[in-house]
Scaffold this motif. Structure first.
Motif, PDB file in Angstrom:
ATOM      1  N   ILE A  67       0.853  -1.197   0.000  1.00  0.00           N
ATOM      2  CA  ILE A  67       0.000   0.000   0.000  1.00  0.00           C
ATOM      3  C   ILE A  67       0.892   1.252   0.000  1.00  0.00           C
ATOM      4  O   ILE A  67       0.584   2.251  -0.647  1.00  0.00           O
ATOM      5  CB  ILE A  67      -0.969  -0.040   1.203  1.00  0.00           C
ATOM      6  N   GLN A  68       2.027   1.156   0.692  1.00  0.00           N
ATOM      7  CA  GLN A  68       2.965   2.278   0.700  1.00  0.00           C
ATOM      8  C   GLN A  68       3.506   2.562  -0.704  1.00  0.00           C
ATOM      9  O   GLN A  68       3.597   3.718  -1.126  1.00  0.00           O
ATOM     10  CB  GLN A  68       4.130   1.968   1.661  1.00  0.00           C
ATOM     11  N   VAL A  69       3.842   1.490  -1.420  1.00  0.00           N
ATOM     12  CA  VAL A  69       4.382   1.685  -2.780  1.00  0.00           C
ATOM     13  C   VAL A  69       3.318   2.326  -3.683  1.00  0.00           C
ATOM     14  O   VAL A  69       3.607   3.249  -4.454  1.00  0.00           O
ATOM     15  CB  VAL A  69       4.906   0.359  -3.373  1.00  0.00           C
ATOM     16  N   GLN A  70       2.074   1.874  -3.554  1.00  0.00           N
ATOM     17  CA  GLN A  70       0.994   2.482  -4.338  1.00  0.00           C
ATOM     18  C   GLN A  70       0.803   3.948  -3.959  1.00  0.00           C
ATOM     19  O   GLN A  70       0.606   4.810  -4.813  1.00  0.00           O
ATOM     20  CB  GLN A  70      -0.320   1.720  -4.114  1.00  0.00           C
ATOM     21  N   TYR A  71       0.866   4.212  -2.650  1.00  0.00           N
ATOM     22  CA  TYR A  71       0.696   5.589  -2.149  1.00  0.00           C
ATOM     23  C   TYR A  71       1.798   6.490  -2.713  1.00  0.00           C
ATOM     24  O   TYR A  71       1.531   7.577  -3.225  1.00  0.00           O
ATOM     25  CB  TYR A  71       0.741   5.567  -0.619  1.00  0.00           C
ATOM     26  N   ILE A  72       3.041   6.012  -2.629  1.00  0.00           N
ATOM     27  CA  ILE A  72       4.189   6.784  -3.135  1.00  0.00           C
ATOM     28  C   ILE A  72       4.006   7.061  -4.629  1.00  0.00           C
ATOM     29  O   ILE A  72       4.248   8.159  -5.107  1.00  0.00           O
ATOM     30  CB  ILE A  72       5.498   6.005  -2.850  1.00  0.00           C
ATOM     31  N   ASP A  73       3.522   6.047  -5.356  1.00  0.00           N
ATOM     32  CA  ASP A  73       3.315   6.202  -6.798  1.00  0.00           C
ATOM     33  C   ASP A  73       2.258   7.262  -7.096  1.00  0.00           C
ATOM     34  O   ASP A  73       2.362   7.990  -8.085  1.00  0.00           O
ATOM     35  CB  ASP A  73       2.895   4.845  -7.391  1.00  0.00           C
ATOM     36  N   GLU A  74       1.248   7.337  -6.233  1.00  0.00           N
ATOM     37  CA  GLU A  74       0.167   8.305  -6.464  1.00  0.00           C
ATOM     38  C   GLU A  74       0.555   9.726  -6.039  1.00  0.00           C
ATOM     39  O   GLU A  74       0.224  10.693  -6.725  1.00  0.00           O
ATOM     40  CB  GLU A  74      -1.099   7.872  -5.705  1.00  0.00           C
ATOM     41  N   GLU A  85       4.681  12.410 -10.780  1.00  0.00           N
ATOM     42  CA  GLU A  85       5.337  12.994 -11.969  1.00  0.00           C
ATOM     43  C   GLU A  85       6.515  12.125 -12.444  1.00  0.00           C
ATOM     44  O   GLU A  85       6.772  12.017 -13.631  1.00  0.00           O
ATOM     45  CB  GLU A  85       5.882  14.412 -11.679  1.00  0.00           C
ATOM     46  N   LYS A  86       7.238  11.536 -11.501  1.00  0.00           N
ATOM     47  CA  LYS A  86       8.482  10.835 -11.851  1.00  0.00           C
ATOM     48  C   LYS A  86       8.337   9.311 -11.740  1.00  0.00           C
ATOM     49  O   LYS A  86       7.704   8.829 -10.798  1.00  0.00           O
ATOM     50  CB  LYS A  86       9.587  11.318 -10.891  1.00  0.00           C
ATOM     51  N   SER A  87       8.944   8.588 -12.674  1.00  0.00           N
ATOM     52  CA  SER A  87       9.031   7.124 -12.623  1.00  0.00           C
ATOM     53  C   SER A  87       7.735   6.436 -12.209  1.00  0.00           C
ATOM     54  O   SER A  87       7.642   5.888 -11.115  1.00  0.00           O
ATOM     55  CB  SER A  87      10.115   6.683 -11.621  1.00  0.00           C
ATOM     56  N   PRO A  88       6.720   6.432 -13.080  1.00  0.00           N
ATOM     57  CA  PRO A  88       5.485   5.720 -12.701  1.00  0.00           C
ATOM     58  C   PRO A  88       5.779   4.251 -12.415  1.00  0.00           C
ATOM     59  O   PRO A  88       6.531   3.611 -13.161  1.00  0.00           O
ATOM     60  CB  PRO A  88       4.575   5.872 -13.925  1.00  0.00           C
ATOM     61  N   LEU A  89       5.226   3.730 -11.336  1.00  0.00           N
ATOM     62  CA  LEU A  89       5.518   2.347 -10.931  1.00  0.00           C
ATOM     63  C   LEU A  89       4.412   1.396 -11.361  1.00  0.00           C
ATOM     64  O   LEU A  89       4.674   0.268 -11.740  1.00  0.00           O
ATOM     65  CB  LEU A  89       5.729   2.293  -9.416  1.00  0.00           C
ATOM     66  N   GLY A 116       9.142  -1.645 -12.438  1.00  0.00           N
ATOM     67  CA  GLY A 116       7.906  -1.134 -11.838  1.00  0.00           C
ATOM     68  C   GLY A 116       7.465  -1.900 -10.611  1.00  0.00           C
ATOM     69  O   GLY A 116       8.277  -2.521  -9.898  1.00  0.00           O
ATOM     70  N   PHE A 117       6.168  -1.880 -10.395  1.00  0.00           N
ATOM     71  CA  PHE A 117       5.543  -2.343  -9.154  1.00  0.00           C
ATOM     72  C   PHE A 117       5.911  -3.775  -8.772  1.00  0.00           C
ATOM     73  O   PHE A 117       6.363  -4.036  -7.654  1.00  0.00           O
ATOM     74  CB  PHE A 117       4.025  -2.207  -9.324  1.00  0.00           C
ATOM     75  N   VAL A 118       5.731  -4.715  -9.681  1.00  0.00           N
ATOM     76  CA  VAL A 118       5.977  -6.129  -9.350  1.00  0.00           C
ATOM     77  C   VAL A 118       7.468  -6.361  -9.085  1.00  0.00           C
ATOM     78  O   VAL A 118       7.840  -7.123  -8.178  1.00  0.00           O
ATOM     79  CB  VAL A 118       5.454  -7.075 -10.456  1.00  0.00           C
ATOM     80  N   ASP A 119       8.318  -5.674  -9.847  1.00  0.00           N
ATOM     81  CA  ASP A 119       9.764  -5.786  -9.607  1.00  0.00           C
ATOM     82  C   ASP A 119      10.095  -5.337  -8.186  1.00  0.00           C
ATOM     83  O   ASP A 119      10.861  -5.991  -7.483  1.00  0.00           O
ATOM     84  CB  ASP A 119      10.535  -4.917 -10.616  1.00  0.00           C
ATOM     85  N   ILE A 120       9.496  -4.228  -7.771  1.00  0.00           N
ATOM     86  CA  ILE A 120       9.754  -3.698  -6.422  1.00  0.00           C
ATOM     87  C   ILE A 120       9.267  -4.683  -5.357  1.00  0.00           C
ATOM     88  O   ILE A 120       9.930  -4.900  -4.345  1.00  0.00           O
ATOM     89  CB  ILE A 120       9.074  -2.316  -6.250  1.00  0.00           C
ATOM     90  N   VAL A 121       8.105  -5.261  -5.603  1.00  0.00           N
ATOM     91  CA  VAL A 121       7.527  -6.186  -4.615  1.00  0.00           C
ATOM     92  C   VAL A 121       8.391  -7.440  -4.461  1.00  0.00           C
ATOM     93  O   VAL A 121       8.549  -7.981  -3.369  1.00  0.00           O
ATOM     94  CB  VAL A 121       6.070  -6.545  -5.008  1.00  0.00           C
ATOM     95  N   LEU A 122       9.004  -7.889  -5.573  1.00  0.00           N
ATOM     96  CA  LEU A 122       9.735  -9.161  -5.535  1.00  0.00           C
ATOM     97  C   LEU A 122      11.221  -9.037  -5.208  1.00  0.00           C
ATOM     98  O   LEU A 122      11.795  -9.938  -4.582  1.00  0.00           O
ATOM     99  CB  LEU A 122       9.556  -9.882  -6.885  1.00  0.00           C
ATOM    100  N   ILE A 123      11.869  -7.952  -5.621  1.00  0.00           N
ATOM    101  CA  ILE A 123      13.340  -7.922  -5.613  1.00  0.00           C
ATOM    102  C   ILE A 123      13.958  -8.116  -4.216  1.00  0.00           C
ATOM    103  O   ILE A 123      15.025  -8.709  -4.088  1.00  0.00           O
ATOM    104  CB  ILE A 123      13.888  -6.640  -6.308  1.00  0.00           C
ATOM    105  N   GLY A 124      13.277  -7.666  -3.173  1.00  0.00           N
ATOM    106  CA  GLY A 124      13.828  -7.814  -1.826  1.00  0.00           C
ATOM    107  C   GLY A 124      14.135  -9.263  -1.466  1.00  0.00           C
ATOM    108  O   GLY A 124      15.088  -9.550  -0.735  1.00  0.00           O
ATOM    109  N   PHE A 125      13.328 -10.176  -1.985  1.00  0.00           N
ATOM    110  CA  PHE A 125      13.549 -11.597  -1.691  1.00  0.00           C
ATOM    111  C   PHE A 125      14.918 -12.070  -2.195  1.00  0.00           C
ATOM    112  O   PHE A 125      15.511 -12.990  -1.640  1.00  0.00           O
ATOM    113  CB  PHE A 125      12.450 -12.470  -2.329  1.00  0.00           C
TER     114      PHE A 125
END
Lengths: 214, 214
Positions: A71-78, A82-86, A155-164
């Motif tokens: 939800i934080q990532v979506q919030y930050i995107d909204e 202007e920059k780097s749409p996720l 984008g979004f899915v990359d951010i969600v997964l990469i930490g693993f």
């Protein structure tokens, strides 16, 4: 109004990494507050800001708390749109990105199977490893030949997964398998993600994870 | 282009109800395809449209499948955005709505505890009932004195939660407790939701649930 952005986090958290990467992608400056003991001695700030789950990461924007990393990532995107749409702007593509992000966190399955590599033994470990690799293979199949999950842009899915990925050495050591052998395309994707500054800026955290005694 | 909207569902599904209510709120006409046996004999359409989870509900819009009820409701809100907005446009309010929707589905806790009322026995049942009521009380506390979760307008969190109300008689009967006594404001909220046409149009499904032999 001057923006006040605070991230309350605990350094090895895969979930906190998502929020940090998203903030970096958007070029948002933020104050990092480290929670010292997320198990037995939670800070009063954490309890005040996330009274329901009492968990990091918590993003605090101009005094208001936003909980749950996705939800934080979506919030930050909204907010910093202007920059780097996720997330994609097309509703169907958005739904697909949300589906795969949800798949990654579904009943914490990737997280639980990851931990299972050092918690399970014998047959249970074998079943756990199989489930873990199966999940990664489904994700690899969704990635296909695209450079990133959403296509040509990180984008979004990359951010969600990469930490693993920062935990892959631990999973492999304790699970006694090679993710590279099983899912070479996924490893290539992770290395591609690591070329991004937003991800490499977390290298200190990633390094600490590698040196961690589990 | 003529819109082709299909909902593949199984009638007692709380999750399918969400998508139906959202479609009704937006005034979207759709074809309803009933999955007859979601356990042992899944249709080829279901397997084709949701190959990952193989679960209903599946929304099929112009041939493209959207899976997971919460993602469907967001998709419907974005595609048919002119009428009855379901999620707030303000990013913080959106994040709050997504947080409470996620809380409702977190590890399926409300769903699992609900089923626990007829699956658990003795001490296990008592613990299950306590957790179930605790979850409802947290939700009631978030509702506060507002008519709906989002404020004065019926919206996203209401849609995510209201389907559970159709199972309240079963939960109470098997759990041997009264939700009315424990959470009277939540019952008043549910009755308020039931005044909406989008929700009452599901009355046939709700009635069937009441008559269901668990």
């Amino acid at each position: 109004m001057a923006e006040e952005v605070i991230l309350l986090n605990f350094w090895p958290s895969i979930f906190g990494m998502r929020t940090m990467i998203a903030l970096e992608e958007k070029g948002v400056k933020y104050e990092y507050i480290s929670e010292e003991d997320v198990i037995k001695n939670k800070s009063s700030l954490l309890l005040q800001m996330n009274p329901v789950h009492k968990k990091i990461p918590v993003l605090i924007h101009n005094g208001k708390a936003i909980c749950e990393s996705m939800i934080q990532v979506q919030y930050i995107d909204e907010v910093w749109s202007e920059k780097s749409p996720l997330l994609p702007s097309d509703p169907y593509q958005r739904a697909q990105a949300l589906f795969w992000a949800d798949f990654i966190d579904k009943k914490d399955q990737l997280c639980v199977c990851g931990r299972g590599t050092w918690r399970a033994k014998g047959e249970e470990l074998e079943a756990n490893n199989k489930e873990f690799i199966d999940i990664l293979k489904i994700l690899e199949s969704e990635l296909g030949d695209k450079p990133y999950f959403g296509g040509h842009k990180f984008g979004f899915v990359d951010i969600v997964l990469i930490g693993f990925y920062s935990w892959f050495p631990e999973y492999q050591k304790f699970g006694n398998f090679s993710i590279e052998l099983e899912c070479s395309k996924l490893i290539a994707w992770a290395e591609r993600c690591l070329e991004r500054e937003s991800v490499t800026s977390l290298s200190q955290a990633l390094k600490r994870v590698e040196n961690r005694v589990c």
